[in-house]
Write an enzyme that holds these catalytic residues in place. Sequence first.
Site, PDB file in Angstrom:
ATOM      1  N   ASN A 164      18.846  80.052  82.741  1.00  0.00           N
ATOM      2  CA  ASN A 164      18.419  80.891  83.255  1.00  0.00           C
ATOM      3  C   ASN A 164      19.101  81.938  84.517  1.00  0.00           C
ATOM      4  OD1 ASN A 164      16.886  78.857  84.323  1.00  0.00           O
ATOM      5  ND2 ASN A 164      14.761  80.510  84.286  1.00  0.00           N
ATOM      6  N   GLU A 263      12.315  70.016  88.407  1.00  0.00           N
ATOM      7  CA  GLU A 263      11.687  71.176  88.447  1.00  0.00           C
ATOM      8  C   GLU A 263      11.602  71.676  86.948  1.00  0.00           C
ATOM      9  OE1 GLU A 263      10.344  72.850  91.047  1.00  0.00           O
ATOM     10  OE2 GLU A 263      11.655  71.802  92.762  1.00  0.00           O
ATOM     11  N   CYS A 297      11.054  80.435  85.002  1.00  0.00           N
ATOM     12  CA  CYS A 297      10.165  79.592  85.023  1.00  0.00           C
ATOM     13  C   CYS A 297       8.932  79.995  85.780  1.00  0.00           C
ATOM     14  CB  CYS A 297      10.779  78.312  85.753  1.00  0.00           C
ATOM     15  SG  CYS A 297      11.398  78.670  87.199  1.00  0.00           S
ATOM     16  N   GLU A 476      11.512  70.932  96.614  1.00  0.00           N
ATOM     17  CA  GLU A 476      12.692  71.625  97.087  1.00  0.00           C
ATOM     18  C   GLU A 476      12.392  72.414  98.257  1.00  0.00           C
ATOM     19  OE1 GLU A 476      14.685  72.727  93.234  1.00  0.00           O
ATOM     20  OE2 GLU A 476      15.867  71.033  93.489  1.00  0.00           O
TER      21      GLU A 476
HETATM   22  P1  NAD Z   1      16.656  72.184  78.999  1.00  0.00           P
HETATM   23  O1  NAD Z   1      15.558  71.365  79.438  1.00  0.00           O
HETATM   24  O2  NAD Z   1      16.665  72.626  77.454  1.00  0.00           O
HETATM   25  O3  NAD Z   1      18.042  71.988  79.303  1.00  0.00           O
HETATM   26  C1  NAD Z   1      18.235  72.013  80.820  1.00  0.00           C
HETATM   27  C2  NAD Z   1      19.554  71.104  81.223  1.00  0.00           C
HETATM   28  O4  NAD Z   1      19.346  69.758  80.678  1.00  0.00           O
HETATM   29  C3  NAD Z   1      20.850  71.372  80.299  1.00  0.00           C
HETATM   30  O5  NAD Z   1      22.062  71.434  80.948  1.00  0.00           O
HETATM   31  C4  NAD Z   1      20.734  70.530  79.261  1.00  0.00           C
HETATM   32  O6  NAD Z   1      22.223  70.415  78.549  1.00  0.00           O
HETATM   33  C5  NAD Z   1      20.381  69.386  79.686  1.00  0.00           C
HETATM   34  N1  NAD Z   1      19.851  68.329  79.018  1.00  0.00           N
HETATM   35  C6  NAD Z   1      19.123  68.347  77.750  1.00  0.00           C
HETATM   36  N2  NAD Z   1      18.742  67.050  77.292  1.00  0.00           N
HETATM   37  C7  NAD Z   1      19.419  66.147  78.057  1.00  0.00           C
HETATM   38  C8  NAD Z   1      19.284  65.010  78.238  1.00  0.00           C
HETATM   39  N3  NAD Z   1      18.478  64.217  77.265  1.00  0.00           N
HETATM   40  N4  NAD Z   1      19.857  64.132  79.051  1.00  0.00           N
HETATM   41  C9  NAD Z   1      20.427  64.793  80.226  1.00  0.00           C
HETATM   42  N5  NAD Z   1      20.575  66.055  80.108  1.00  0.00           N
HETATM   43  C10 NAD Z   1      19.852  66.951  79.181  1.00  0.00           C
HETATM   44  O7  NAD Z   1      16.331  73.586  79.434  1.00  0.00           O
HETATM   45  P2  NAD Z   1      16.800  75.044  79.424  1.00  0.00           P
HETATM   46  O8  NAD Z   1      16.457  75.477  78.167  1.00  0.00           O
HETATM   47  O9  NAD Z   1      18.100  75.072  79.851  1.00  0.00           O
HETATM   48  O10 NAD Z   1      15.717  75.903  80.598  1.00  0.00           O
HETATM   49  C11 NAD Z   1      14.763  76.432  80.268  1.00  0.00           C
HETATM   50  C12 NAD Z   1      13.795  75.545  80.681  1.00  0.00           C
HETATM   51  O11 NAD Z   1      13.886  75.264  82.196  1.00  0.00           O
HETATM   52  C13 NAD Z   1      12.272  76.037  80.917  1.00  0.00           C
HETATM   53  O12 NAD Z   1      11.137  75.158  80.388  1.00  0.00           O
HETATM   54  C14 NAD Z   1      11.933  76.677  82.118  1.00  0.00           C
HETATM   55  O13 NAD Z   1      10.462  76.631  82.379  1.00  0.00           O
HETATM   56  C15 NAD Z   1      12.655  75.705  82.911  1.00  0.00           C
HETATM   57  N6  NAD Z   1      12.865  76.029  84.318  1.00  0.00           N
HETATM   58  C16 NAD Z   1      12.079  75.426  85.361  1.00  0.00           C
HETATM   59  C17 NAD Z   1      12.248  75.832  86.602  1.00  0.00           C
HETATM   60  C18 NAD Z   1      11.447  75.378  87.833  1.00  0.00           C
HETATM   61  O14 NAD Z   1      12.155  75.724  88.943  1.00  0.00           O
HETATM   62  N7  NAD Z   1      10.594  74.919  87.729  1.00  0.00           N
HETATM   63  C19 NAD Z   1      13.427  76.877  86.735  1.00  0.00           C
HETATM   64  C20 NAD Z   1      14.070  77.366  85.928  1.00  0.00           C
HETATM   65  C21 NAD Z   1      13.764  76.832  84.579  1.00  0.00           C
END
Ligand code: NAD
Length: 495
Positions: A164, A263, A297, A476
């Site tokens: 995102n 996060e 997020c 962080e």
């Molecule tokens: P996601 O969890 O689907 O993927 C994030 C990353 O993790 C990607 O690079 C993906 O390839 C990797 N990944 C997925 N499964 C994995 C595994 N089993 N082992 C290792 N790596 C793995 O998230 P997304 O769809 O990319 O992002 C959206 C989510 O992120 C939303 O839930 C949002 O709230 C959250 N988010 C949180 C923050 C925060 O600061 N708290 C910031 C931005 C996004």
Amino acid sequence: MNKLDARAVKTGPIGQFINGRYVQAGRATFENRHPATNAVIGVVHEADANVVDQAVAAARAALKGPWGKTTPQERAAILRKVAAGITARFDEFLAAEVMDTGKPVTTASHVDIPRGAANFNFFADQILTVAGEVFNTPTPDGRTAINYSVRKPRGVIAVVCPWNLPLLLMTWKVAPALACGNTVVVKPSEETPATATLLGEVMNEAGVPPGVYNVVHGFGPQSAGEYLVSHPDVDGVTFTGETRTGAAIMKAAAEFVRPVSFELGGKNAALVFADANMDAAIEGTMRSVFANCGQVCLGTERVYVQRPIYDEFVARLKKGAAGLVSGDPFAKTTTLGPLISAEHKQKVLSFYDKARSEGAEIAYGGGSQNLPAPYADGHWVQPAIWTGLPETSTIMRDEIFGPCCHITPFDDEDAVIALANDSPYGLATAIWTQDVARAHRVAAQIEVGIAWVNSWFLRDLRTAFGGSKRSGIGREGGVHGLEFYTDLRNVCVLL
Ligand code: NAD
């Protein structure tokens, strides 16, 4: 084709960045698509376990090389060059980010790229001012011992990122990791591989030694993500993404007892009191609901509005949503981009269906959005504003990550605090009131990592950033990230 599009397209096949070099190795390639059109803009090499192994080995070797002997001053100087390098190639980073995410260029040029560069300058400053602790300890025989702390880099850090805010959230981890003397292997989201890759060139130009910054591409389970977080020679995993993914990564990290910094997701509330400045509350809520097409997020999906101003607030937010403009992400007039992928569009539309089946009153939108060519196949949805759902509904419980919110009226302060806190998540909240005492009182009671009063997304990088409950582990920002990026040791000297 737009001039910026053309530059991004020519980046061609995206490979891994290992030991200071681009390597087109691994499994077959996968397609990288532009969310606004769904056109293929390039292909990406997917790292297999062997490639991930090479990246981790390069990161390990670099720790033992010149990088391991750098002073904080030397690292700070290099990080400033990285920031300058991003700024010097601003248009390339901007084009790459807009092509990967489809987000409006106005957003990426004000948020993603400048803040991505700023992260390196900030942590360059930060590392030069970190203090340690010292204790004089009297001993039973009348002597004194001096205890002092020493911070050492943790080692090889796995950095797993979402799509995102690709550059911003990745550098928010990479900059402190490098400032503290670690080396990193970054796994960007499969949806947004470009800016992390481009950063490799900037790292080389800035004099970052080979192996300090590595990038591997691919997916999560049984792909680069899982191989990286399960790799026995990784010393810690920092991750931003979905809470469910965090749980899977935590299991992998547990095997060799590695620390994690997480996060995660949110289901954030906004609390709008009757004494709020209405213009400011509407402006802030418009941003917190619809910025980045709701894919933030920290964004608001639950809005609670005190009854005397409820009707006016709903009417004005509706008017604001109606004024959002979808279309060419490179046009300055575009304010609402597409969702990231066909899969995510499907997910968001299934929530839109769920809102209808759960009995929501649809105050605005709530469907797919058809744009003319060349955007006809892009991942567009309408904004959605709902009312009338109970707190128990799926729409009120689950993170949707789309341009939508539900608005609920409330009567008194205690009741709305309870409603805001009734969530397994605890990332952020926005409180809108002109009553100073109420602002402090309410902010202290909301179970979140970040409470904004009369603002949203206003960040001072020195402050702690992170989530409570299922929204994260660790903090962080400022000195807080040191807990994760360094190993704190104590030296006890008997005098
Ligand atoms: P996601 O969890 O689907 O993927 C994030 C990353 O993790 C990607 O690079 C993906 O390839 C990797 N990944 C997925 N499964 C994995 C595994 N089993 N082992 C290792 N790596 C793995 O998230 P997304 O769809 O990319 O992002 C959206 C989510 O992120 C939303 O839930 C949002 O709230 C959250 N988010 C949180 C923050 C925060 O600061 N708290 C910031 C931005 C996004």
